[in-house]
Motif scaffolding. Structure first.
Motif, PDB file in Angstrom:
ATOM      1  N   GLY A 187       0.818  -1.213   0.000  1.00 24.27           N
ATOM      2  CA  GLY A 187       0.000   0.000   0.000  1.00 24.27           C
ATOM      3  C   GLY A 187       0.851   1.262   0.000  1.00 24.27           C
ATOM      4  N   ARG A 188       0.181   2.398  -0.203  1.00 25.91           N
ATOM      5  CA  ARG A 188       0.918   3.682  -0.179  1.00 25.91           C
ATOM      6  C   ARG A 188       1.620   3.857   1.161  1.00 25.91           C
ATOM      7  NH1 ARG A 188      -3.723   4.962  -3.445  1.00 25.91           N
ATOM      8  NH2 ARG A 188      -4.939   4.623  -1.569  1.00 25.91           N
ATOM      9  N   MET A 189       0.887   3.608   2.254  1.00 28.21           N
ATOM     10  CA  MET A 189       1.518   3.736   3.577  1.00 28.21           C
ATOM     11  C   MET A 189       2.463   2.572   3.845  1.00 28.21           C
ATOM     12  SD  MET A 189       1.164   6.443   5.182  1.00 28.21           S
ATOM     13  CE  MET A 189       1.985   5.813   6.639  1.00 28.21           C
TER      14      MET A 189
ATOM     15  N   THR B  88      -3.966  -0.693   7.024  1.00 27.88           N
ATOM     16  CA  THR B  88      -4.590  -1.388   5.886  1.00 27.88           C
ATOM     17  C   THR B  88      -6.083  -1.076   5.826  1.00 27.88           C
ATOM     18  OG1 THR B  88      -4.843  -3.425   7.209  1.00 27.88           O
ATOM     19  CG2 THR B  88      -2.859  -3.249   5.844  1.00 27.88           C
ATOM     20  N   THR B  89      -6.899  -2.094   6.087  1.00 28.18           N
ATOM     21  CA  THR B  89      -8.356  -1.914   6.069  1.00 28.18           C
ATOM     22  C   THR B  89      -8.903  -2.350   7.431  1.00 28.18           C
ATOM     23  OG1 THR B  89      -8.705  -4.167   5.299  1.00 28.18           O
ATOM     24  CG2 THR B  89      -8.490  -2.477   3.598  1.00 28.18           C
ATOM     25  N   PRO B  90     -10.082  -1.837   7.838  1.00 29.28           N
ATOM     26  CA  PRO B  90     -10.609  -2.205   9.153  1.00 29.28           C
ATOM     27  C   PRO B  90     -10.682  -3.718   9.384  1.00 29.28           C
ATOM     28  CG  PRO B  90     -11.838  -0.344   8.277  1.00 29.28           C
ATOM     29  CD  PRO B  90     -10.903  -0.785   7.186  1.00 29.28           C
TER      30      PRO B  90
ATOM     31  N   VAL C  75      -1.477   0.825  15.110  1.00 31.12           N
ATOM     32  CA  VAL C  75      -2.524   0.788  14.080  1.00 31.12           C
ATOM     33  C   VAL C  75      -2.799   2.191  13.553  1.00 31.12           C
ATOM     34  CG1 VAL C  75      -4.974   0.304  13.657  1.00 31.12           C
ATOM     35  CG2 VAL C  75      -3.611  -1.286  15.015  1.00 31.12           C
ATOM     36  N   GLY C  76      -2.759   2.339  12.217  1.00 33.72           N
ATOM     37  CA  GLY C  76      -3.047   3.632  11.603  1.00 33.72           C
ATOM     38  C   GLY C  76      -4.252   3.592  10.697  1.00 33.72           C
ATOM     39  N   THR C  77      -4.865   2.416  10.554  1.00 31.28           N
ATOM     40  CA  THR C  77      -6.027   2.263   9.674  1.00 31.28           C
ATOM     41  C   THR C  77      -7.147   3.195  10.122  1.00 31.28           C
ATOM     42  OG1 THR C  77      -5.424  -0.052   9.483  1.00 31.28           O
ATOM     43  CG2 THR C  77      -7.646   0.550   8.749  1.00 31.28           C
ATOM     44  N   THR C  78      -7.808   3.844   9.162  1.00 33.48           N
ATOM     45  CA  THR C  78      -8.946   4.700   9.497  1.00 33.48           C
ATOM     46  C   THR C  78     -10.224   4.090   8.910  1.00 33.48           C
ATOM     47  OG1 THR C  78      -8.750   6.083   7.525  1.00 33.48           O
ATOM     48  CG2 THR C  78      -7.481   6.760   9.468  1.00 33.48           C
TER      49      THR C  78
ATOM     50  N   ALA D 107      -5.401   8.272  14.282  1.00 28.37           N
ATOM     51  CA  ALA D 107      -5.857   8.569  12.917  1.00 28.37           C
ATOM     52  C   ALA D 107      -4.767   9.285  12.136  1.00 28.37           C
ATOM     53  CB  ALA D 107      -7.104   9.431  12.967  1.00 28.37           C
ATOM     54  N   ASN D 108      -3.768   9.798  12.847  1.00 25.47           N
ATOM     55  CA  ASN D 108      -2.704  10.512  12.146  1.00 25.47           C
ATOM     56  C   ASN D 108      -1.436  10.461  12.999  1.00 25.47           C
ATOM     57  OD1 ASN D 108      -1.037  12.599  10.981  1.00 25.47           O
ATOM     58  ND2 ASN D 108      -2.861  13.186   9.844  1.00 25.47           N
ATOM     59  N   TYR D 109      -0.384   9.898  12.418  1.00 31.92           N
ATOM     60  CA  TYR D 109       0.856   9.707  13.177  1.00 31.92           C
ATOM     61  C   TYR D 109       1.858  10.838  12.963  1.00 31.92           C
ATOM     62  CZ  TYR D 109      -0.381   5.218  15.099  1.00 31.92           C
ATOM     63  OH  TYR D 109      -0.994   4.242  15.847  1.00 31.92           O
TER      64      TYR D 109
HETATM   65  P1  NAD Z   1      -3.721   1.688   0.284  1.00 32.76           P
HETATM   66  O1  NAD Z   1      -5.021   1.248  -0.309  1.00 32.76           O
HETATM   67  O2  NAD Z   1      -2.656   2.217  -0.605  1.00 32.76           O
HETATM   68  O3  NAD Z   1      -3.075   0.495   1.141  1.00 32.76           O
HETATM   69  C1  NAD Z   1      -3.791  -0.435   1.873  1.00 32.76           C
HETATM   70  C2  NAD Z   1      -3.136  -1.766   1.625  1.00 32.76           C
HETATM   71  O4  NAD Z   1      -3.698  -2.741   2.494  1.00 32.76           O
HETATM   72  C3  NAD Z   1      -3.369  -2.229   0.176  1.00 32.76           C
HETATM   73  O5  NAD Z   1      -2.118  -2.497  -0.428  1.00 32.76           O
HETATM   74  C4  NAD Z   1      -4.177  -3.512   0.381  1.00 32.76           C
HETATM   75  O6  NAD Z   1      -3.868  -4.496  -0.580  1.00 32.76           O
HETATM   76  C5  NAD Z   1      -3.708  -3.931   1.771  1.00 32.76           C
HETATM   77  N1  NAD Z   1      -4.574  -4.944   2.339  1.00 32.76           N
HETATM   78  C6  NAD Z   1      -5.929  -4.982   2.333  1.00 32.76           C
HETATM   79  N2  NAD Z   1      -6.329  -6.154   2.878  1.00 32.76           N
HETATM   80  C7  NAD Z   1      -5.209  -6.842   3.215  1.00 32.76           C
HETATM   81  C8  NAD Z   1      -4.970  -8.124   3.787  1.00 32.76           C
HETATM   82  N3  NAD Z   1      -5.976  -8.939   4.092  1.00 32.76           N
HETATM   83  N4  NAD Z   1      -3.684  -8.502   4.005  1.00 32.76           N
HETATM   84  C9  NAD Z   1      -2.661  -7.701   3.681  1.00 32.76           C
HETATM   85  N5  NAD Z   1      -2.821  -6.473   3.104  1.00 32.76           N
HETATM   86  C10 NAD Z   1      -4.094  -6.068   2.882  1.00 32.76           C
HETATM   87  O7  NAD Z   1      -4.103   2.741   1.402  1.00 32.76           O
HETATM   88  P2  NAD Z   1      -3.113   3.735   2.191  1.00 32.76           P
HETATM   89  O8  NAD Z   1      -3.207   5.087   1.600  1.00 32.76           O
HETATM   90  O9  NAD Z   1      -1.787   3.085   2.377  1.00 32.76           O
HETATM   91  O10 NAD Z   1      -3.875   3.803   3.597  1.00 32.76           O
HETATM   92  C11 NAD Z   1      -4.086   2.646   4.387  1.00 32.76           C
HETATM   93  C12 NAD Z   1      -4.872   3.037   5.635  1.00 32.76           C
HETATM   94  O11 NAD Z   1      -4.062   3.911   6.452  1.00 32.76           O
HETATM   95  C13 NAD Z   1      -6.150   3.830   5.343  1.00 32.76           C
HETATM   96  O12 NAD Z   1      -7.125   3.484   6.302  1.00 32.76           O
HETATM   97  C14 NAD Z   1      -5.718   5.273   5.515  1.00 32.76           C
HETATM   98  O13 NAD Z   1      -6.780   6.147   5.799  1.00 32.76           O
HETATM   99  C15 NAD Z   1      -4.784   5.106   6.681  1.00 32.76           C
HETATM  100  N6  NAD Z   1      -3.797   6.187   6.857  1.00 32.76           N
HETATM  101  C16 NAD Z   1      -3.507   6.509   8.138  1.00 32.76           C
HETATM  102  C17 NAD Z   1      -2.545   7.464   8.403  1.00 32.76           C
HETATM  103  C18 NAD Z   1      -2.199   7.739   9.851  1.00 32.76           C
HETATM  104  O14 NAD Z   1      -1.258   8.526  10.114  1.00 32.76           O
HETATM  105  N7  NAD Z   1      -2.892   7.111  10.807  1.00 32.76           N
HETATM  106  C19 NAD Z   1      -1.875   8.103   7.356  1.00 32.76           C
HETATM  107  C20 NAD Z   1      -2.189   7.735   6.043  1.00 32.76           C
HETATM  108  C21 NAD Z   1      -3.152   6.757   5.806  1.00 32.76           C
END
Ligand code: NAD
Length: 273
Positions: A11-13, A76-78, A97-100, A123-125
């Motif tokens: 993922g991006r993060m 990742t995802t909830p 955990v940073g998932t939102t 929600a934001n690190y």
């Molecule tokens: P993204 O879609 O680029 O990445 C999520 C990744 O999770 C994807 O690559 C997906 O394939 C993977 N994933 C999903 N199900 C999976 C599984 N069962 N096993 C392994 N990997 C799995 O999204 P993103 O931009 O990287 O953001 C991810 C989450 O982090 C979002 O909820 C976003 O809002 C949150 N986020 C939080 C912060 C923070 O500081 N807390 C900052 C940025 C993003």
């Protein structure tokens, strides 16, 4: 060295987290996952993050046996996060955990797991946003009586949840400082003939476009003046480095419980009034 597993390494993060972990001398990446069936399964997590080989092959699941990693970082995802945290609770391992986008039931599940392990959930690190949470509370104490409070956020076109977790966290922090129930005062969207603005509410506006990493403004608008608290993230590394810092902090937490980035930065102990 603290041995880290990263969920969602493609993922991006996930890619920014791999980079931040490998750049931190106190941390080492030992496991990485991606969604089942993803084309990146079997590739090197470091190569995926564009930093050269990390010697860690991306797998579909986390190592299930004790002793294979020390701490999980999960953005990742909830649903996936909750499955992974269930495993951490079983193995007695801390997690960041940073998932939102978790609903209240899912947050309750996370809280239940945090009775067994130290869990950092934010929600934001980014350090800057964490400070803004505190500043917004302080500003609300002074300005809320005469001001309308609006929270405006902008993110890239791929973001799936709205308003952002950070916007909601800002709203919750303000509501908490005013002793108000968020459910009663949040106006999450407006359309059509809405009528005049209701006093005491907190409005949210969402922008989605391009590659915006994450902008947030808390606006206090009164008659004759406005105060704005604004944070703009220009790189995901700001979140990832904060998560790496949180990992080190929470690994030293002897007590199970739910912590956030304000605990990590020691801001809860500060009196900014
Ligand atoms: P993204 O879609 O680029 O990445 C999520 C990744 O999770 C994807 O690559 C997906 O394939 C993977 N994933 C999903 N199900 C999976 C599984 N069962 N096993 C392994 N990997 C799995 O999204 P993103 O931009 O990287 O953001 C991810 C989450 O982090 C979002 O909820 C976003 O809002 C949150 N986020 C939080 C912060 C923070 O500081 N807390 C900052 C940025 C993003």
């Amino acid at each position: 060295m603290l041995r880290i597993a990263i969920a969602g390494a493609a993922g991006r993060m996930g890619r920014a987290l791999t980079q931040a972990v490998q750049q931190n001398d106190a941390l080492v990446l030992v496991a990485a996952t991606a969604r089942a069936g993803s084309s990146v399964i079997g590739t090197d997590a470091g190569e995926l993050a564009g930093i050269g080989s990390a010697g860690v092959i991306v797998c579909e699941t986390l190592p299930k046996d004790a002793g294979q990693f020390d701490l999980l970082i999960d953005f990742t995802t909830p649903e996936n996060t909750l499955n992974n945290i269930a495993l951490c609770a079983e193995l007695g391992l801390p997690a960041v955990v940073g998932t939102t986008g978790l609903n209240s039931e899912q947050i309750d599940q996370l809280k239940a797991y945090s009775e067994k392990i130290p869990l950092c959930f934010a929600a934001n690190y980014s350090t800057g946003v964490t400070l803004c949470l505190q500043l917004a509370q302080q500003a609300a104490q002074v300005l809320a009586e005469d001001s309308d409070i609006e929270i405006i956020e902008a993110h890239h076109r791929h973001k799936v949840d709205a308003p952002s977790g950070t916007a909601l966290a800002l709203g919750n922090a303000i509501a908490e400082s005013l002793d108000r129930d968020p459910k009663e005062i949040f106006v999450l969207a407006r359309e059509g003939i809405t009528g005049a603005r209701e006093e005491g509410t907190i409005g949210f506006s969402t922008i989605r476009g391009g590659d915006i990493v994450g902008d947030h403004t808390v606006l206090f608008a009164s008659e004759g003046e406005r105060v704005e608290i604004t944070h703009k993230a220009s790189s995901r590394l700001s979140f990832a480095r904060g998560a790496a810092r949180a990992a080190l902090w929470i690994s030293g937490q002897p007590a199970a419980g739910m912590y956030d980035m304000r605990d990590v930065l020691g801001l809860k102990k500060l009196d900014l009034s």
